[in-house]
Design an enzyme around this catalytic site. Sequence first.
Site, PDB file in Angstrom:
ATOM      1  N   GLY A 172     -94.779  11.286  21.347  1.00 35.88           N
ATOM      2  CA  GLY A 172     -94.892  12.621  20.764  1.00 35.88           C
ATOM      3  C   GLY A 172     -94.148  13.654  21.587  1.00 35.88           C
ATOM      4  N   TYR A 173     -92.840  13.649  21.496  1.00 31.97           N
ATOM      5  CA  TYR A 173     -92.017  14.622  22.225  1.00 31.97           C
ATOM      6  C   TYR A 173     -91.511  15.708  21.276  1.00 31.97           C
ATOM      7  CZ  TYR A 173     -91.226  11.994  26.649  1.00 31.97           C
ATOM      8  OH  TYR A 173     -91.340  11.375  27.862  1.00 31.97           O
TER       9      TYR A 173
ATOM     10  N   GLU B 257     -85.716   5.050  28.440  1.00 28.34           N
ATOM     11  CA  GLU B 257     -85.406   4.889  27.020  1.00 28.34           C
ATOM     12  C   GLU B 257     -83.905   4.674  26.808  1.00 28.34           C
ATOM     13  OE1 GLU B 257     -86.994   8.081  24.662  1.00 28.34           O
ATOM     14  OE2 GLU B 257     -86.158   7.306  22.806  1.00 28.34           O
TER      15      GLU B 257
ATOM     16  N   GLU C 297     -74.046  14.227  21.165  1.00 29.32           N
ATOM     17  CA  GLU C 297     -73.504  15.465  21.756  1.00 29.32           C
ATOM     18  C   GLU C 297     -74.178  15.741  23.104  1.00 29.32           C
ATOM     19  OE1 GLU C 297     -74.523  15.249  18.593  1.00 29.32           O
ATOM     20  OE2 GLU C 297     -72.627  15.456  17.533  1.00 29.32           O
TER      21      GLU C 297
HETATM   22  C1  LIG Z   1     -84.599   7.236  14.171  1.00 28.62           C
HETATM   23  C2  LIG Z   1     -85.208   8.322  14.995  1.00 28.62           C
HETATM   24  C3  LIG Z   1     -86.366   8.078  15.687  1.00 28.62           C
HETATM   25  C4  LIG Z   1     -86.954   9.091  16.450  1.00 28.62           C
HETATM   26  N1  LIG Z   1     -88.141   8.814  17.091  1.00 28.62           N
HETATM   27  C5  LIG Z   1     -88.730   9.800  17.811  1.00 28.62           C
HETATM   28  C6  LIG Z   1     -90.006   9.558  18.429  1.00 28.62           C
HETATM   29  O1  LIG Z   1     -90.590   8.474  18.309  1.00 28.62           O
HETATM   30  N2  LIG Z   1     -90.568  10.555  19.128  1.00 28.62           N
HETATM   31  C7  LIG Z   1     -89.962  11.780  19.292  1.00 28.62           C
HETATM   32  O2  LIG Z   1     -90.528  12.632  19.968  1.00 28.62           O
HETATM   33  N3  LIG Z   1     -88.774  12.046  18.701  1.00 28.62           N
HETATM   34  C8  LIG Z   1     -88.149  11.078  17.968  1.00 28.62           C
HETATM   35  N4  LIG Z   1     -86.949  11.344  17.352  1.00 28.62           N
HETATM   36  C9  LIG Z   1     -86.374  12.686  17.440  1.00 28.62           C
HETATM   37  C10 LIG Z   1     -85.148  12.801  18.308  1.00 28.62           C
HETATM   38  O3  LIG Z   1     -85.468  12.687  19.672  1.00 28.62           O
HETATM   39  C11 LIG Z   1     -84.489  14.148  17.973  1.00 28.62           C
HETATM   40  O4  LIG Z   1     -84.101  14.095  16.609  1.00 28.62           O
HETATM   41  C12 LIG Z   1     -83.287  14.426  18.826  1.00 28.62           C
HETATM   42  O5  LIG Z   1     -83.644  14.658  20.161  1.00 28.62           O
HETATM   43  C13 LIG Z   1     -82.485  15.652  18.295  1.00 28.62           C
HETATM   44  O6  LIG Z   1     -83.312  16.745  18.100  1.00 28.62           O
HETATM   45  P1  LIG Z   1     -83.333  17.545  16.723  1.00 28.62           P
HETATM   46  O7  LIG Z   1     -83.494  16.544  15.621  1.00 28.62           O
HETATM   47  O8  LIG Z   1     -84.337  18.625  16.846  1.00 28.62           O
HETATM   48  O9  LIG Z   1     -81.870  18.156  16.584  1.00 28.62           O
HETATM   49  P2  LIG Z   1     -81.341  19.503  17.249  1.00 28.62           P
HETATM   50  O10 LIG Z   1     -81.710  19.512  18.696  1.00 28.62           O
HETATM   51  O11 LIG Z   1     -81.776  20.656  16.412  1.00 28.62           O
HETATM   52  O12 LIG Z   1     -79.780  19.313  17.122  1.00 28.62           O
HETATM   53  C14 LIG Z   1     -79.063  19.572  15.931  1.00 28.62           C
HETATM   54  C15 LIG Z   1     -77.581  19.298  16.199  1.00 28.62           C
HETATM   55  O13 LIG Z   1     -77.101  20.212  17.215  1.00 28.62           O
HETATM   56  C16 LIG Z   1     -76.516  19.484  18.287  1.00 28.62           C
HETATM   57  N5  LIG Z   1     -76.830  20.164  19.556  1.00 28.62           N
HETATM   58  C17 LIG Z   1     -78.026  20.640  19.964  1.00 28.62           C
HETATM   59  N6  LIG Z   1     -77.942  21.155  21.199  1.00 28.62           N
HETATM   60  C18 LIG Z   1     -76.662  20.981  21.611  1.00 28.62           C
HETATM   61  C19 LIG Z   1     -75.941  21.302  22.815  1.00 28.62           C
HETATM   62  N7  LIG Z   1     -76.550  21.883  23.856  1.00 28.62           N
HETATM   63  N8  LIG Z   1     -74.632  20.952  22.878  1.00 28.62           N
HETATM   64  C20 LIG Z   1     -74.009  20.349  21.831  1.00 28.62           C
HETATM   65  N9  LIG Z   1     -74.635  20.034  20.668  1.00 28.62           N
HETATM   66  C21 LIG Z   1     -75.943  20.338  20.552  1.00 28.62           C
HETATM   67  C22 LIG Z   1     -77.185  18.121  18.247  1.00 28.62           C
HETATM   68  O14 LIG Z   1     -76.381  17.133  18.854  1.00 28.62           O
HETATM   69  C23 LIG Z   1     -77.329  17.883  16.743  1.00 28.62           C
HETATM   70  O15 LIG Z   1     -76.128  17.408  16.198  1.00 28.62           O
HETATM   71  C24 LIG Z   1     -86.347  10.360  16.562  1.00 28.62           C
HETATM   72  C25 LIG Z   1     -85.158  10.609  15.865  1.00 28.62           C
HETATM   73  C26 LIG Z   1     -84.588   9.610  15.081  1.00 28.62           C
HETATM   74  C27 LIG Z   1     -83.325   9.911  14.342  1.00 28.62           C
END
Ligand SMILES: Cc1cc2nc3c(=O)[nH]c(=O)nc-3n(C[C@H](O)[C@H](O)[C@H](O)COP(=O)(O)OP(=O)(O)OC[C@H]3O[C@@H](n4cnc5c(N)ncnc54)[C@H](O)[C@@H]3O)c2cc1C
Length: 392
Positions: free
Chosen positions: A127-128, A244, A376
């Site tokens: 739950g992150y 991870e 990214e």
């Molecule tokens: C299959 C799958 C399983 C997952 N399982 C889990 C889980 O079990 N538990 C959990 O906690 N999370 C989980 N996640 C979530 C995952 O960790 C997040 O989706 C990921 O960290 C990206 O965060 P966000 O979706 O909020 O995108 P955002 O952070 O909103 O990013 C949106 C876009 O902006 C870009 N971006 C953001 N900041 C920057 C920067 N500083 N520089 C350049 N580009 C940037 C990103 O690369 C992305 O393309 C899962 C995701 C997927 C797809």
Amino acid sequence: MRFAFTAEQTAFREEVRAFLQSALPPGWEGADNAIDDEAHEAGRDFLKKLAPKRWIAPAWPKAYGGLDLSLWDQVVFNEEMGYARAPIINTAAVGYLGPTIILYGTDEQKAQHLPGITAGDVIWCQGYSEPNSGSDLASLQTRAVQDGDDFVINGQKIWTSQAHYADWIFVLARTDPDAPKHRGISYFLVDMKTPGITVRPLINMADGEGFNEVFFENVRVPRSGLLGELNRGWYIATTTLDFERSSIGGTAQARRSLEDLTRFARTETQIGGRPLWSNPKVRHAIADLWIDLELAQLLSYRVVSMQARGLVPNYEASIIKVFNSEYLQRQARVGVGLMGLYGGLWEDSPWARLKGRFAKSYVVSVGSAIAGGTSEIQRNIIAQRGLGLPRQ
Ligand SMILES: Cc1cc2nc3c(=O)[nH]c(=O)nc-3n(C[C@H](O)[C@H](O)[C@H](O)COP(=O)(O)OP(=O)(O)OC[C@H]3O[C@@H](n4cnc5c(N)ncnc54)[C@H](O)[C@@H]3O)c2cc1C
């Protein structure tokens, strides 16, 4: 330079291979990337076969239910499991939470949580992420407030893989809203049966319920659920993330898929009767995939050899994360492309090629470049920590 495994490691490989042959159903070809109840049950059954051999977490110390397997033995083990497409579940517990508890947990926490994982009984989820905190995870807003001997958690998590099957969840929550954002977060271990937790499914584009939203409404967690020091959770969370990202032996499954695809390209004929293999573009695409696969394996062995020498891989793990996840996308793209119109069909169609596995991985692999930190973000890490470029 020549790479070779020792005679003992080769013998261990044979042992794992023989076990997999007997433990998996005859003719087992893998679960087609499916994320459903059937795949989960297959995973649970398989955990129960691994448990008596202490092979659920063989790299953990013996005291905690593992075998103290050396890093290279672990590579051998993971490669065989991956190549066999063994139904592996509970990776969050085995791969990252367990090692984090071993590092930061109290003796009571180790005794409470580790045996359930190595027995194959207790499934965990992570739950992150929150709706507004993914890449910038430290901005998370879920709150935990101390109340007597308990903490009371309120907030929402999202993309929580396997939450609908999980017995426990490890949660990051803000415990000091006035502190700088990285310094006010704590790390909690929470029983999913605690009143106030609601799990709502999210269906992914592979039509599977891979992840969920998890809501916390006045969820009471005893103090024994706090992992490490109060307000120091961010630093523990990043340790979990390092575990991870540095997947060991993770290219074996891609090798198996590429072998399948190469066989397909060698034997399939295009409409009009011309063999696919007679097309040089097809041969070049397959050759590129083989070369990239070798690269992926060498990058992974580099990280293992660093760890084996006591070094801590950092941007090197990010390199693997980017390369492997984008490799899976390239492989899937070539696969569905070679299959023409059949390439978009999934396993439930009699016309699907190679059981629709490439069509599934075409959609599933999109997420692999996002989960665990997007490409990214990994590139930022490589640029700043690896190449020494300035922060923007
Ligand atoms: C299959 C799958 C399983 C997952 N399982 C889990 C889980 O079990 N538990 C959990 O906690 N999370 C989980 N996640 C979530 C995952 O960790 C997040 O989706 C990921 O960290 C990206 O965060 P966000 O979706 O909020 O995108 P955002 O952070 O909103 O990013 C949106 C876009 O902006 C870009 N971006 C953001 N900041 C920057 C920067 N500083 N520089 C350049 N580009 C940037 C990103 O690369 C992305 O393309 C899962 C995701 C997927 C797809």
